[in-house]
Design an enzyme around this catalytic site. Structure first.
Site, short mmCIF file in Angstrom:
data_model
loop_
_atom_site.label_atom_id
_atom_site.label_comp_id
_atom_site.label_asym_id
_atom_site.label_seq_id
_atom_site.Cartn_x
_atom_site.Cartn_y
_atom_site.Cartn_z
N GLU A 168 0.07 -6.24 16.03
CA GLU A 168 0.69 -7.09 17.06
C GLU A 168 2.22 -7.10 16.99
O GLU A 168 2.88 -7.96 17.56
CB GLU A 168 0.15 -8.53 17.00
CG GLU A 168 -1.08 -8.77 17.86
CD GLU A 168 -2.39 -8.31 17.21
OE1 GLU A 168 -2.38 -8.04 15.98
OE2 GLU A 168 -3.40 -8.19 17.92
N TYR A 170 4.23 -7.39 14.23
CA TYR A 170 4.89 -8.15 13.17
C TYR A 170 5.46 -7.20 12.10
O TYR A 170 5.34 -5.97 12.22
CB TYR A 170 3.92 -9.18 12.59
CG TYR A 170 3.57 -10.27 13.58
CD1 TYR A 170 4.57 -11.13 14.07
CD2 TYR A 170 2.28 -10.44 14.06
CE1 TYR A 170 4.26 -12.12 15.00
CE2 TYR A 170 1.97 -11.43 14.99
CZ TYR A 170 2.96 -12.27 15.45
OH TYR A 170 2.67 -13.26 16.38
N ARG A 218 -5.00 -5.91 8.67
CA ARG A 218 -5.02 -5.97 10.14
C ARG A 218 -4.04 -4.92 10.63
O ARG A 218 -2.82 -5.09 10.49
CB ARG A 218 -4.60 -7.37 10.59
CG ARG A 218 -4.35 -7.53 12.07
CD ARG A 218 -5.59 -7.90 12.83
NE ARG A 218 -5.27 -8.15 14.22
CZ ARG A 218 -6.16 -8.45 15.15
NH1 ARG A 218 -7.45 -8.52 14.84
NH2 ARG A 218 -5.81 -8.68 16.39
N HIS A 256 3.34 -7.93 21.02
CA HIS A 256 3.59 -9.07 21.92
C HIS A 256 4.53 -8.71 23.06
O HIS A 256 4.51 -9.35 24.09
CB HIS A 256 4.15 -10.25 21.13
CG HIS A 256 3.13 -10.92 20.26
ND1 HIS A 256 1.85 -11.17 20.69
CD2 HIS A 256 3.18 -11.37 19.00
CE1 HIS A 256 1.16 -11.76 19.73
NE2 HIS A 256 1.96 -11.88 18.68
N ARG A 294 -10.65 -9.24 23.14
CA ARG A 294 -11.48 -9.25 24.34
C ARG A 294 -12.96 -8.95 24.05
O ARG A 294 -13.59 -8.14 24.74
CB ARG A 294 -10.93 -8.31 25.42
CG ARG A 294 -9.76 -8.89 26.17
CD ARG A 294 -10.02 -10.26 26.78
NE ARG A 294 -10.61 -10.22 28.11
CZ ARG A 294 -11.41 -11.19 28.56
NH1 ARG A 294 -11.72 -12.23 27.81
NH2 ARG A 294 -11.89 -11.12 29.79
N GLN A 343 -4.65 -20.77 28.31
CA GLN A 343 -3.86 -21.92 28.73
C GLN A 343 -3.68 -23.00 27.66
O GLN A 343 -2.61 -23.59 27.57
CB GLN A 343 -4.47 -22.54 29.98
CG GLN A 343 -4.19 -21.74 31.23
CD GLN A 343 -4.91 -22.29 32.43
OE1 GLN A 343 -5.88 -21.73 32.91
NE2 GLN A 343 -4.46 -23.43 32.93
#
Ligand code: SF4
Length: 684
Positions: A168, A170, A218, A256, A294, A343
Site C-alpha cells: 500500500e 508504506y 504484507r 494510496h 475486494r 464511508q
C-alpha cells in the site's frame, strides 16, 4: 459449499481453524486512554465470532513512522499494557492475533507528531502534504532495529505473530520501488538493492523474536503506479521473502496515491485474484500466499481458493460489517455484507476519526453495546424523546412500532428486536430497503441489496413483524397508541424544483428514473449533481461489456487487454453549485467521477437554469440561452423529509423518535443506520 475456505491450515506453526485471516485495519482508537478496553473489546468480539487469526491495525515502530495521530507505538512502554490487553482478550475469546508492525515513511504527516516524514529518497507523495527527507544510512539501520525490537516486544506481550506492513505504499514498499527509492547505496540503485531493506527487516525481526515466531509479510502484488516494479521484480521479492523465512505472503494491491481504485465498490469482487495467483505460482509452495482486497463473502473466497489463486484469504472490512462473519457463514446464517462504501471506515480513518461501519453502526462501540438491561428505560431516558407517557392504560410495554423500513427503520427495528422488544415495522412500499432499493441497481452496488436481505432475515428471526404495502394512516391510530414507543423513519420525498416545464411528459423524478432505467431515451439530462445524480449517471451510462465486470474493470484501467463495451446513454449532469458529488466520501468520489468521465458523461457545474422544454434543458448563459438536448430530463435536486406523521405522534403522547431522512431530509446512510440503531436502543 465452503469446504476449502473453512478447512484448517497451519501457518508458521500456528494451527488455524480455517483459511480466513482478519486483515489489518486502523481503527482510530489505538491510543484511547482507557487501558485498551475498547480496542480489546473490538478484537475479542471478532474472535468470538469465529475469526481465526486476526492482524491488528498497524502499530508504529517509531513516532516518525505513525500514519496519523491515533497510533499505538509498539516500542513505547506506555503502550505495552494496552497491547497486551488486546492479545489477552483475543486469546480468551478463542482467537489468535498478530501485531502489524508499521512505518508510514513518506505517507506520514508532520502534523501528527511534529516530525518531518522520512523515506528512502526525498520524493513527495500525493497522499501527505509533507515532503519527506531521505533516511541516512545510519537511520536505515536504526529503523531496521525499530522493527526488530517491535517484533520482540510483540512476542513478549503475548501476540502469536507479527505482520510486516510492506504494501500500500508504506515505508517497506517505498524501498522496493524505483519511483520512491532513488538511492545508490546498499539500499537502492537496482532491483536487488531495493529488496535489501525488506529482507534486512525480516532477518532482524526473526533474529530478535526467534526463528519460531511467525512473521507474515504484507507485500504489494502490484503498486499500480507509473514506473512501479514490474511483475519480475515483484516475484523476485516474493521468492526472496519466502526463502528468508516469511511465514506467509499477504498480497495487497495498489498504493494510496494510485489512480486505480482498489477497494471501492466500483472494483468488482475478485478483481485482484491474478496477483496472488502469480505469486503463489512463483513461490511454488515454499510459503502460503494470502489473497486480499475486494473479497467480501466467504463464497467468493471459496471460489478463489478453488481456482488456486491463494492458500488463504484476508478480509478486513467484512469483519467490521459483521463480527460473526465466519460463524454465520459456517452455520449458513445471513451475513451482514460489507458494501464497499468506505464511508464509516476508510474515509474516517483518513481524517483521524474513529472507525465504524455504515451497515453495522455497533462496530467500534462494542463496550457501549453490552446487552440491554431487562427493564425498559422508560420515557425520557433519551434526550431526543419528544413526548412523555409510555406507561398508560392499554399500553404493551414490550411493543414498539417502527414506521418506514429504509436504512434507519431497519436499524431501529433491529436494535429494538435484539433488545427483546416486540416490533411491528410498517412499510408503505411493497419491499423494505428505502433508498437502498435504488442504490442496489447501480453498477458496483448490488451488495446494497444484501443489506436489505440481511436486516429483513434478522428481523424475521427475532420475531419482528414486517407489514409491507402498509402506509400508516388513521386506521392505525389505536394500535400505535397501544405501543410503548414509536420510531418514525419514513424517509424522504424528492425535492421538487421550481422550473417552467418541470411538469412535462419528458420529465421524471429520480425514483421514477431508477425504476424505468431501461426505458429512458438515448440522451438524458439530470438536473442535480449530488450523490444520487452520480449514481443514476452510473446506471445509465454503464453499457454492457463482453466478458465479466472484472475483465471490464481491468481493461478500463489498463491492467488487461481491452474488451468490447457497448456504450450506454449520453448523460449530462447539471449542477448550480461548484462541485459534482460533493457529499460523496473522499476515497470514492474521485473513482466514481473518473468512471463517469471515461464513459463520456458530461459534468457541468455553475449552471443557471432557464426552463425545461420538450427538447431538453434550456440554460441561461452570458451569450444567450443554451439548449442541453435531452429525450428525458430527470430531476435529482435533493430531498425533503417525509414526516407528515410527526404531529400525529406528538398527539399520541408516547415516547418517540424521528430518524434518518424523515428527521432532516438528508440521504446519509451512515447517519441513518446509526441514528436508527441509537433510537431503538434509547427507546427500549
Ligand atoms: Fe464496508 Fe462500508 Fe462498513 Fe466500511 S463502512 S466496513 S466499506 S460497509
Amino acid at each position: 459449499a465452503l469446504a476449502r475456505v473453512l478447512s484448517p491450515v497451519t501457518l508458521g506453526g500456528l494451527a488455524l481453524p480455517h483459511r480466513v485471516v482478519m486483515g489489518s485495519m486502523h481503527l482510530g482508537i489505538e491510543d484511547r486512554d482507557d487501558g485498551g478496553a475498547a480496542l480489546a473489546a473490538f478484537y475479542a468480539a471478532r474472535a468470538a465470532g469465529g475469526a481465526g487469526l486476526i492482524v491488528t491495525g498497524g502499530s508504529a515502530v517509531s513516532r516518525v513512522g505513525a500514519g496519523g495521530v491515533h497510533y499505538s507505538f509498539v516500542n513505547e512502554a506506555a503502550d505495552a499494557p494496552r497491547l497486551a490487553r488486546v492479545a489477552d482478550a483475543v486469546h480468551a475469546a478463542g482467537g489468535l492475533i498478530a501485531l502489524q508492525l508499521f512505518h508510514a515513511g513518506r505517507y506520514a504527516f508532520a502534523a501528527s507528531f511534529g516530525v518531518q516524514p522520512v523515506a528512502p529518497s526525498p520524493v513527495p507523495s500525493r497522499f501527505s502534504p509533507d515532503p519527506p527527507r531521505a533516511l541516512s544510512g545510519a537511520e536505515v539501520t536504526a529503523t531496521i532495529d525499530d522493527f526488530a525490537r517491535g517484533a520482540a516486544t510483540a512476542r513478549r506481550l503475548g501476540f502469536d505473530a507479527v505482520e510486516l506492513m510492506g504494501s500500500e505504499g508504506y515505508l517497506l514498499n517505498q524501498f522496493t520501488s524505483a519511483v520512491t527509492n532513488r538511492r545508490d547505496d546498499g539500499w537502492g540503485g537496482d532491483a536487488a538493492r531495493r529488496r535489501a531493506f525488506p529482507l534486512a527487516v525480516l532477518a532482524a525481526v526473526r533474529d530478535a523474536a526467534g526463528a519460531d515466531f511467525p512473521v507474515l509479510y504484507r507485500m504489494s502484488g502490484a503498486d499500480l503506479m507509473d514506473g512501479a516494479p514490474g511483475s519480475d521484480e515483484v516475484l523476485a521479492l516474493a521468492t526472496a521473502l519466502a526463502h528468508a523465512g516469511a511465514a506467509a505472503l499477504n498480497v495487497g494491491i495498489g498504493w494510496h496515491e494510485s489512480r486505480v481504485p482498489t477497494v471501492q465498490a466500483v472494483v468488482p469482487p475478485g478483481t485482484w485474484a491474478p496477483y496472488p495467483a502469480r505469486i503463489r505460482a512463483a513461490v511454488a509452495g515454499a510459503v502460503p500466499v494470502i489473497a486480499s482486497n475486494r473479497i467480501n463473502r466467504l463464497e467468493q473466497a471459496e471460489r478463489l481458493l478453488a481456482a488456486g489463486a491463494a492458500d488463504l484469504v484476508s478480509l478486513a472490512r467484512p469483519f467490521l460489517a459483521d463480527p460473526e462473519l465466519v460463524a454465520r457463514s459456517r452455520a449458513a446464517r445471513p451475513v451482514n455484507v460489507c458494501i464497499g462504501c468506505n464511508q464509516a471506515c476508510i474515509d474516517r480513518s483518513l481524517t483521524d476519526e474513529a472507525v465504524s461501519c455504515l451497515v453495522n453502526p455497533a462496530a467500534g462501540h462494542e463496550l457501549e453495546l453490552l446487552p440491554a438491561t431487562a427493564e425498559p428505560a422508560g420515557p425520557g431516558a433519551a434526550d431526543a424523546v419528544l413526548a412523555g407517557g409510555g406507561q398508560g392504560r392499554g399500553r404493551d410495554r414490550r411493543r414498539y412500532a417502527v414506521i418506514g423500513a429504509g436504512p434507519a427503520g431497519l436499524a431501529a427495528a433491529h436494535a429494538l428486536a435484539t433488545a427483546g422488544a416486540h416490533v411491528v415495522l410498517y412499510e408503505a412500499g411493497e419491499e423494505p430497503g428505502g433508498q437502498f432499493r435504488l442504490a442496489r441497481l447501480v453498477p458496483g452496488k448490488a451488495d446494497y441489496g444484501a443489506t436489505i436481505e440481511y436486516y429483513t432475515a434478522e428481523l424475521a428471526a427475532l420475531g419482528a413483524e414486517l407489514r409491507l404495502a402498509h402506509p400508516v394512516g388513521p386506521g392505525d391510530r389505536d394500535e400505535l397508541a397501544g405501543c410503548a414507543g414509536i420510531v418514525l423513519a419514513s424517509g424522504v420525498v424528492p425535492r421538487p424544483v421550481d422550473l417552467p416545464g418541470v411538469d412535462g411528459p419528458n420529465v421524471l423524478t429520480y425514483p421514477q428514473a431508477f425504476a424505468a432505467a431501461d426505458r429512458l431515451g438515448e440522451r438524458v439530462v439530470v438536473v442535480g449533481g449530488g450523490g444520487i445524480a452520480v449514481d443514476l449517471a452510473h446506471l445509465l451510462s454503464h453499457g454492457h461489456a463482453d466478458g465479466d465486470e472484472r475483465a471490464r474493470f481491468r481493461a478500463e484501467h489498463g491492467l488487461a487487454e481491452p474488451v468490447g463495451i457497448t456504450s450506454g446513454r449520453h448523460v449530462t449532469l447539471l449542477r448550480r453549485g461548484p462541485r459534482i458529488g460533493a457529499g460523496i466520501g473522499r476515497t470514492t468520489r474521485w473513482a466514481l467521477l473518473a468512471a463517469l468521465r471515461r464513459r463520456g458523461v458530461l459534468l457541468r457545474t455553475g449552471v443557471r437554469y432557464d426552463r425545461i422544454t420538450p427538447a431538453g434543458v434550456l440554460l441561461a448563459g452570458d451569450d444567450g440561452p443554451e439548449l442541453v438536448p435531452a429525450d428525458t430530463v430527470v430531476v435529482a435536486a435533493g430531498q425533503l423529509p417525509a414526516d407528515a406523521l410527526r404531529p400525529v405522534l406528538a398527539e399520541l403522547a408516547l415516547p418517540y423518535r424521528v430518524v434518518g431522512g424523515a428527521a432532516d431530509g438528508a440521504v446519509d446512510a451512515v447517519t441513518a443506520f446509526a441514528a436508527g440503531a441509537a433510537a431503538g436502543r434509547a427507546l427500549h
